[in-house]
Scaffold this active site. Structure first.
Site, PDB file in Angstrom:
ATOM      1  N   CYS A  38     -10.842 -11.524  20.764  1.00 36.87           N
ATOM      2  CA  CYS A  38     -10.179 -10.544  19.906  1.00 36.87           C
ATOM      3  C   CYS A  38      -8.980  -9.916  20.608  1.00 36.87           C
ATOM      4  CB  CYS A  38     -11.159  -9.470  19.436  1.00 36.87           C
ATOM      5  SG  CYS A  38     -12.014  -8.581  20.741  1.00 36.87           S
ATOM      6  N   PHE A  63     -22.398 -12.554  24.923  1.00 35.41           N
ATOM      7  CA  PHE A  63     -21.923 -11.497  24.013  1.00 35.41           C
ATOM      8  C   PHE A  63     -22.324 -11.864  22.574  1.00 35.41           C
ATOM      9  CE2 PHE A  63     -18.944 -12.171  27.507  1.00 35.41           C
ATOM     10  CZ  PHE A  63     -18.914 -10.920  28.118  1.00 35.41           C
ATOM     11  N   ASP A  77     -25.795  -6.497  30.934  1.00 33.08           N
ATOM     12  CA  ASP A  77     -24.413  -6.019  30.984  1.00 33.08           C
ATOM     13  C   ASP A  77     -23.575  -7.095  31.671  1.00 33.08           C
ATOM     14  OD1 ASP A  77     -21.984  -4.808  31.363  1.00 33.08           O
ATOM     15  OD2 ASP A  77     -22.749  -3.103  32.520  1.00 33.08           O
ATOM     16  N   CYS A  83       0.831  -1.209   0.000  1.00 29.95           N
ATOM     17  CA  CYS A  83       0.000   0.000   0.000  1.00 29.95           C
ATOM     18  C   CYS A  83       0.862   1.254   0.000  1.00 29.95           C
ATOM     19  CB  CYS A  83      -0.918  -0.003   1.221  1.00 29.95           C
ATOM     20  SG  CYS A  83      -1.960   1.466   1.357  1.00 29.95           S
TER      21      CYS A  83
END
Length: 446
Positions: A402, A306, A354, A83
């Protein structure tokens, strides 16, 4: 022949530049490492065995960070970045390494982090889930900035370690339909009357269309709206305007954005601002592997924590007796519920909670029995609910991560509770970047 030596042994104190230092190893983010003045020195872009001149950018109490000024001896692994924005963009930091070598670096990083944080050394890793190294990303967010001097709008990713934007021309990790829109959208923004009050631009490639989301801080004029509509018709895309975090308006004819998992015969509707796994090819492989690792049966009661918009939940429900998905954001819960109805799945229920709040683990859904659990938390991990999961005594736990640091940390509790780490594998969701995703399978010891 030049004499190469390690900075930690030979260089005198220098606050800015270290000459002819040699990289000893790489960390889990693919950064070069050596020791200088009894501190770890991380060199962005450095490879093992390379001899470099580097510039100290950060000097903290426990470590230093540096950038490369000059390469005296290059590694055989070093390649030319693909790139044109590589030197300035804050995104793809590993383009100087061929993809197979990138994967090996990430694999070694995951293993070392497990040994460090979970006090456990896995025997081996499963085969890495991967895609093409380029043109894989189906969504991205670009910063937008109005230059008061030139009266022009800049649009691009941020420079490395900076709030400044690069002069974005292309992005080869984006799907071609998105990369090709960068310059046209930038030209459009510069035509708008309200260009001084724009926020950011998001691009999303759905299976049925391309969507653009423009954040604006002041109302758009009718002239600007008409320009946007004409642009959208020309490029055959859906254009959304966002005036606040909760108010998004489609300025064009709207159709439901969607993606699918063909092998599991599941379709997912989503909104332009919803979280989406950015690599469609890897996502399909990830879901398939998670289902295989769970060893699903028709009698299984599965808990999906999640769960987002049901990316894992709905495929699991195609096999299991019942699946409960839990997600922190109510609109994602609503979307998952709608997706289940659309797929004619009636054995999946979704709840908002939560999961970083221990009180949330006293809800009615938490009192049910589950023999298998899947977790797919954000980078912060799932520390608050790991004890809850272990107390359910599921036979199989699949943890999709992640961040390998929080995965290794959370794994320690399961290992201490009598679970065996049966499988561990890398998920190369973001080729060319230092970002590492992984999947672990824990089996209850009998």
């Amino acid at each position: 022949m030049a004499q190469f030596f390690k900075a930690s042994r030979t260089n005198k104190q220098n606050n800015k530049v270290i000459k002819h230092c040699q990289i000893d190893k790489l960390d889990h983010q693919g950064r070069g490492m050596l020791f200088h003045q009894n501190k770890p020195l991380f060199v962005a872009g450095g490879l093992i065995g390379e001899v470099l001149d580097v510039s100290i950018e950060e000097d903290k109490k426990r470590y230093k960070k540096a950038t490369i000024l000059n390469i005296h001896k290059a590694s055989e692994l070093r390649i030319n970045p693909h790139c044109e924005h590589y030197q300035e963009c804050g995104g793809c930091h590993l383009q100087h390494i061929e993809q197979n070598a990138q994967i090996e670096i990430k694999q070694q990083g995951v293993l070392s982090l497990f040994e460090r944080f979970a006090k456990y050394k896995p025997e081996q890793l499963e085969e890495t889930l991967q895609s093409d190294a380029w043109a894989y990303r189906r969504c991205a967010r670009f910063g937008v900035l109005f230059d008061k001097k030139t009266k022009k709008v800049q649009m691009g990713f941020r420079r490395s370690k900076s709030s400044e934007l690069i002069n974005q021309q292309i992005c080869p990790v984006l799907k071609p339909a998105l990369s090709q829109l960068i310059l046209p959208i930038k030209a459009l923004l510069n035509q708008l009357q309200g260009k001084a009050a724009l926020g950011h631009v998001e691009l999303v490639e759905a299976e049925n269309t391309v969507a653009v989301l423009l954040r604006h801080l002041k109302p758009l004029s009718e002239q600007d709206v008409q320009l946007i509509i004409a642009f959208s018709e020309q490029h055959q895309l859906q254009f959304y305007a966002q005036s606040s975090p909760t108010k998004i308006t489609c300025l064009t004819t709207e159709q439901q954005l969607c993606y699918s998992l063909p092998e599991q015969d599941c379709q997912f509707g989503f909104n332009v601002d919803d979280f989406l796994q950015v690599n469609a090819v890897v996502n399909e492989k990830m879901v398939k592997q998670a289902m295989n690792w769970l060893a699903l049966k028709e009698t299984d009661q599965v808990l999906d924590l999640f769960c987002g918009l049901g990316n894992f939940t709905l495929p699991i429900a195609k096999i299991a007796k019942q699946v409960v998905g839990v997600e922190g954001i109510q609109k994602m819960v609503d979307r998952a519920t709608d997706n289940a109805k659309h797929c004619q799945i009636n054995n999946a229920q979704f709840y908002q909670a939560d999961l970083s709040d221990l009180n949330a683990l006293n809800a009615q859904w938490s009192k049910q029995d589950y023999n298998k659990v899947l977790l797919d938390p954000a980078r912060a991990g799932a520390a608050e609910c790991m004890e809850f999961v272990a107390n359910k005594k599921p036979t199989h736990i699949v943890y999709v991560s992640c961040d390998p640091v929080t995965l290794a940390r959370d794994s320690q509790l399961l290992l201490d509770q009598g679970y065996k780490l049966d499988k561990l594998g890398l998920i190369d969701m973001f080729p060319q970047t230092a970002h590492v995703e992984s999947m672990a399978l824990f089996i209850k010891n009998k």
